[in-house]
Design an enzyme around this catalytic site. Structure first.
Site, PDB file in Angstrom:
ATOM      1  N   GLY A  89     -10.644   3.215   3.464  1.00 13.10           N
ATOM      2  CA  GLY A  89     -11.784   2.926   2.592  1.00 13.10           C
ATOM      3  C   GLY A  89     -11.492   1.708   1.740  1.00 13.10           C
ATOM      4  O   GLY A  89     -10.433   1.086   1.857  1.00 13.10           O
ATOM      5  N   LYS A 101      -4.740  -0.494   9.070  1.00 15.07           N
ATOM      6  CA  LYS A 101      -6.077  -0.839   9.561  1.00 15.07           C
ATOM      7  C   LYS A 101      -5.955  -1.914  10.627  1.00 15.07           C
ATOM      8  O   LYS A 101      -5.687  -3.069  10.305  1.00 15.07           O
ATOM      9  CB  LYS A 101      -6.936  -1.364   8.407  1.00 15.07           C
ATOM     10  N   GLU A 125      -4.159  -8.598   8.885  1.00 23.60           N
ATOM     11  CA  GLU A 125      -4.626  -7.790  10.015  1.00 23.60           C
ATOM     12  C   GLU A 125      -5.820  -8.428  10.731  1.00 23.60           C
ATOM     13  O   GLU A 125      -5.982  -8.296  11.930  1.00 23.60           O
ATOM     14  CB  GLU A 125      -5.043  -6.389   9.527  1.00 23.60           C
ATOM     15  N   ASN A 131      -6.951 -11.272   4.074  1.00 20.24           N
ATOM     16  CA  ASN A 131      -7.795 -11.690   5.202  1.00 20.24           C
ATOM     17  C   ASN A 131      -8.786 -12.746   4.747  1.00 20.24           C
ATOM     18  O   ASN A 131      -8.979 -13.761   5.400  1.00 20.24           O
ATOM     19  CB  ASN A 131      -8.522 -10.461   5.772  1.00 20.24           C
ATOM     20  N   LYS A 147     -13.708  -4.753   9.761  1.00 15.38           N
ATOM     21  CA  LYS A 147     -14.080  -5.435   8.510  1.00 15.38           C
ATOM     22  C   LYS A 147     -13.067  -6.528   8.152  1.00 15.38           C
ATOM     23  O   LYS A 147     -13.415  -7.519   7.523  1.00 15.38           O
ATOM     24  CB  LYS A 147     -14.288  -4.440   7.373  1.00 15.38           C
ATOM     25  N   TRP A 160       0.821  -1.215   0.000  1.00 12.58           N
ATOM     26  CA  TRP A 160       0.000   0.000   0.000  1.00 12.58           C
ATOM     27  C   TRP A 160       0.856   1.267   0.000  1.00 12.58           C
ATOM     28  O   TRP A 160       0.584   2.219  -0.725  1.00 12.58           O
ATOM     29  CB  TRP A 160      -0.953  -0.047   1.193  1.00 12.58           C
ATOM     30  N   ASP A 179     -15.744  -0.979   2.728  1.00 20.67           N
ATOM     31  CA  ASP A 179     -14.509  -1.744   2.870  1.00 20.67           C
ATOM     32  C   ASP A 179     -14.815  -3.219   3.152  1.00 20.67           C
ATOM     33  O   ASP A 179     -14.070  -4.114   2.729  1.00 20.67           O
ATOM     34  CB  ASP A 179     -13.668  -1.145   4.013  1.00 20.67           C
TER      35      ASP A 179
END
Ligand code: NAD
Length: 331
Positions: free
Chosen positions: A133, A102, A279, A254, A189, A11, A242
């Site tokens: 987002g 996140k 995460e 994930n 999420k 990222w 998200d």
């Protein structure tokens, strides 16, 4: 303007390209020498593509902090406390922290804004923004249309960050003042995506996956409200948006990790295979502790926690969820 990106992974390096597209100059700081070397040969460290030649990377923290007073935190959430502690003694002027990681700290249940305020003295913290987002890096690097939210208690700062990252060709940025809601939506999420992946790994079907995603939104709303965020934020890009992008996509680590859990792999086996951050697994642990502390009802998270702890199998957890006391869906 000059912007330092701390963490040049999937990222961070992608955001560096966004910044150069917008006429800004990023400098990436990373602790991994291989990553730095790849970036300095103008390649993305995770995707098979060139990156703009003016993206540079360094392993010198002093150089990185002297370069800019806007710092983008783009490392796994578990590294954030240590990274900020390493940064703190090198600060000689106030900085703006823009967090894109996140996650929630499992031991303390703290959000990254809370960790930041705990570690960085107020005289060195000019402001805090979370930029979050529905955004797979592998799509943003290809400049595919993506929407994000820039959230800060300081609305003017949220707008400045929006201005710097917004790109009319592919990246549209909204603002918000609900930092709590945006941070929690982005973190929880990931946990729901692991559960949705487990559903797929167990071959439970699309009905079951839709049920997990929808009831997952309810769990996100409960956490956001219990922690002082706004329920409406959970229904926006940083929550439901998200969740949609993460909870049914093979792009999502994930989701993929959950799928392997559903197929019978242990967390240790998954970590041995996956070199990048997952995460959601850590967030499940954090949410379990938070739910106990605050009395929040999170049946999906609790079921996943039992599986991760090896207390129940994924199919036992599914059976337990189906046998829960019947309820109304009314909010
Ligand atoms: N990959 C995505 O599509 C995406 C999109 C939005 C948000 N995020 C979030 O951004 C964060 C980073 O994700 P990623 O996919 O880039 O992870 P990644 O594992 O690809 O990269 C993380 C980078 O951080 C570096 N790093 C670790 N500890 C550091 C430290 N103390 N100081 C400096 N650098 C350090 C690592 O060497 C690595 O290069 C995560 O919290 C993730 O949830 C990722």
């Amino acid at each position: 303007m000059n912007i330092t990106i701390i963490g040049g992974g999937a990222w961070g390096t992608t955001l560096a390209q966004v910044l150069t597209d917008n006429g800004h100059q990023p400098l990436i700081y990373d602790i991994n020498q291989t990553t730095i070397d790849i970036i300095n040969t103008h390649r993305h460290p995770f995707y098979d593509c060139q990156i703009p030649t003016n993206i540079k990377a360094t392993n010198h923290l002093d150089e990185a902090l002297a370069f800019a007073d806007w710092l983008v935190l783009s490392m796994p959430s578990k590294a954030v406390r240590d990274a900020l502690s390493a940064i703190k003694p090198h600060l000689f002027r106030p900085v703006v922290i823009i967090n894109v990681a996140k996650g929630i700290e499992p031991d303390t249940s703290k959000r990254i804004s809370e960790i930041t305020k705990e570690v960085i003295p107020p005289e060195f913290l000019k402001g805090y923004v979370v930029l979050t987002g529905p955004s797979h890096a592998e799509e943003v690097i290809l400049r595919r249309p993506t929407l994000l939210v820039s959230a800060s208690e300081d609305e003017a700062l949220a707008k400045q960050v929006r201005q710097v990252f917004n790109n009319e060709d592919y990246l549209r940025i909204y603002t918000s003042t609900d930092v709590i809601g945006c941070e929690l939506g982005g973190a929880v999420k990931n946990a729901i995506a692991v559960i949705s992946g487990a559903c797929t790994g167990l071959n439970l079907g699309e009905n079951a996956r839709a049920a997990v995603i929808t009831r997952g939104i309810v769990e996100i709303v409960r956490v956001v409200e219990a922690m002082g965020g706004r329920k409406e934020t959970a229904f926006g890009l940083t929550g439901i948006g998200d969740l949609i992008v993460t909870a049914s996509s093979e792009h999502s680590r994930n989701f993929r990790a959950g799928k392997k859990i559903g197929q019978g792999m242990t967390v240790a086996q998954i970590y041995a295979e996956e070199k990048q951050t997952i995460e959601g697994i850590r967030t499940i642990e954090a949410m379990h502790h938070l739910a106990a502390q605050k009395g929040i009802e999170l049946p999906l998270i609790e079921a996943a926690y039992g599986i991760l702890q090896g207390r129940v199998s994924a199919s036992e957890a599914t059976s337990h969820l189906l046998k829960r006391t019947l309820k109304s869906e009314d909010f």
